[in-house]
Design an enzyme around this catalytic site. Structure first.
Site, short mmCIF file in Angstrom:
data_model
loop_
_atom_site.label_atom_id
_atom_site.label_comp_id
_atom_site.label_asym_id
_atom_site.label_seq_id
_atom_site.Cartn_x
_atom_site.Cartn_y
_atom_site.Cartn_z
N ASP A 115 2.52 2.50 7.99
CA ASP A 115 1.31 1.75 7.62
C ASP A 115 1.67 0.42 6.94
OD1 ASP A 115 -1.36 1.33 7.51
OD2 ASP A 115 -1.81 2.87 6.02
N ASP A 164 0.86 -1.20 0.00
CA ASP A 164 0.00 0.00 0.00
C ASP A 164 0.89 1.24 0.00
OD1 ASP A 164 -2.32 1.52 -0.01
OD2 ASP A 164 -2.63 1.39 2.15
N1 LIG Z 1 4.60 6.57 14.03
C1 LIG Z 1 3.91 7.65 13.67
N2 LIG Z 1 4.33 8.88 14.05
C2 LIG Z 1 3.64 9.98 13.70
N3 LIG Z 1 2.50 9.97 12.97
C3 LIG Z 1 2.02 8.78 12.56
C4 LIG Z 1 2.71 7.56 12.89
N4 LIG Z 1 2.01 6.53 12.35
C5 LIG Z 1 0.95 7.08 11.73
N5 LIG Z 1 0.96 8.43 11.83
C6 LIG Z 1 -0.05 9.35 11.28
O1 LIG Z 1 -1.31 8.72 11.30
C7 LIG Z 1 -1.84 8.58 9.98
C8 LIG Z 1 -2.53 7.23 9.82
O2 LIG Z 1 -1.59 6.19 10.01
P1 LIG Z 1 -1.60 4.91 9.10
O3 LIG Z 1 -1.44 5.29 7.68
O4 LIG Z 1 -0.62 3.96 9.67
O5 LIG Z 1 -3.05 4.34 9.40
P2 LIG Z 1 -4.27 3.97 8.45
O6 LIG Z 1 -5.10 3.03 9.19
O7 LIG Z 1 -3.82 3.59 7.10
O8 LIG Z 1 -5.02 5.30 8.33
P3 LIG Z 1 -5.39 6.03 6.96
O9 LIG Z 1 -6.59 5.28 6.45
O10 LIG Z 1 -5.66 7.43 7.42
O11 LIG Z 1 -4.19 5.90 6.06
C9 LIG Z 1 -0.65 8.77 9.07
O12 LIG Z 1 -1.04 9.32 7.84
C10 LIG Z 1 0.25 9.70 9.85
O13 LIG Z 1 -0.14 11.04 9.62
MG LIG Z 2 -2.31 4.98 5.84
#
Ligand SMILES: Nc1ncnc2c1ncn2[C@@H]1O[C@H](COP(=O)(O)OP(=O)(O)OP(=O)(O)O)[C@@H](O)[C@H]1O
Ligand SMILES: [Mg+2]
Length: 258
Positions: A209, A192
């Site tokens: 992610d 992804d």
């Molecule tokens: N380790 C981290 N440190 C800082 N910010 C983070 C971190 N992990 C995630 N984020 C923030 O949180 C958001 C969502 O995280 P992630 O992409 O892992 O989850 P997701 O379930 O795919 O959510 P989405 O559907 O919004 O992509 C990221 O776009 C980022 O802005």
């Molecule tokens: Mg994401």
């Protein structure tokens, strides 16, 4: 007694987050996120000494939420909480089913979601070991994952898509290097990868992610890798980087020694 106070403080904080959510939809999201499983998981992280306070919400996504949390020394971490709803389950079940590390767990919705947090944790660890810049995993618990916080006190690092890069060609090269290390050293395909799942921190990309990342021997790993390559090439072509040809890049990532 101390523990009871801590739990009450936590409930208080969560109530406040809920009240601060402006729209009815946001409030509903908060209620879905902080279900009983989640409260128990957070409570366990607290009593085990990993987490002291929930600081602020970083992101509210379809499948989960990310919060900035702090330990008792005030050090920040990211806490990703996967929602245990049906919608999340349906999306992720296929990634778990094809993964030999999780044979036999399909079925119970909660078990699959818990396995998902475990899977993201393990994928992060493999990537750290391989030399790919990702948030270091700290701990998983039920439907949540605690990891290194990418950002500073002022807020989380921005997504790659929201940054104006000084030298996009160099960032492209780094991402290609990470895709190769992930494949060669961690045996993983992100599946992804795009400018939406890469943060930009201290002038370098950080891949995030990785819950859906699959082992290279997964039946669909080649298709997933091609999709990742096309996403990354599309994004950097838009920034006028002279990107590698798709098939050339596929070889560069998958070929044993180059
Ligand atoms: N380790 C981290 N440190 C800082 N910010 C983070 C971190 N992990 C995630 N984020 C923030 O949180 C958001 C969502 O995280 P992630 O992409 O892992 O989850 P997701 O379930 O795919 O959510 P989405 O559907 O919004 O992509 C990221 O776009 C980022 O802005
Ligand atoms: Mg994401």
């Amino acid at each position: 007694m101390v523990q009871k106070d801590a739990f009450e403080a936590l409930e208080h904080k969560i109530m406040a987050l809920r009240e601060n959510s402006r729209t009815g939809d946001e409030r509903k999201t908060m209620d879905e996120v902080f279900d009983r499983d989640t409260l128990l998981g957070i409570y366990k992280l607290m009593t085990d000494g990993y987490l002291d306070t929930i600081q602020y919400p970083v992101s509210t996504g379809k499948e989960g939420n990310v919060f900035a949390v702090a330990d008792d020394e005030g050090k920040l971490f990211a806490l990703k909480i996967y929602r245990t709803s049906n919608a999340s389950f349906n999306r992720i079940a296929k990634y778990i089913e094809g993964d030999k590390r999780f044979r036999g767990i399909a079925g119970s919705r909660r078990k699959v979601i818990f396995a998902w947090a475990n899977k993201e944790f393990r994928n992060l660890q493999r990537l750290v070991d391989a030399g790919v810049r990702v948030p270091s995993p700290i701990r998983y618990q039920r439907n949540m994952l605690m990891m290194e916080y990418i950002g500073n006190k002022r807020g989380p690092a921005p997504l790659l898509r929201n940054v104006v890069l000084d030298d996009p060609g160099k960032v492209y090269e780094t991402i290609v290097k990470y895709m190769r290390l992930a494949y060669q050293e961690a045996g993983l395909v992100h599946a992804d990868l795009s400018e939406y799942n890469i943060l930009y921190y201290r002038k370098r990309p950080v891949i995030i992610d990785v819950g859906q990342a699959v082992l290279v021997d997964h039946v669909n790993s080649k298709d997933f890798l091609l999709r990742d390559i096309e996403n990354i090439n599309r994004y950097f072509r838009g920034l006028e980087v002279d990107v590698m040809d798709r098939d050339e890049l596929l070889l560069a990532i998958t070929e044993a020694s180059r």
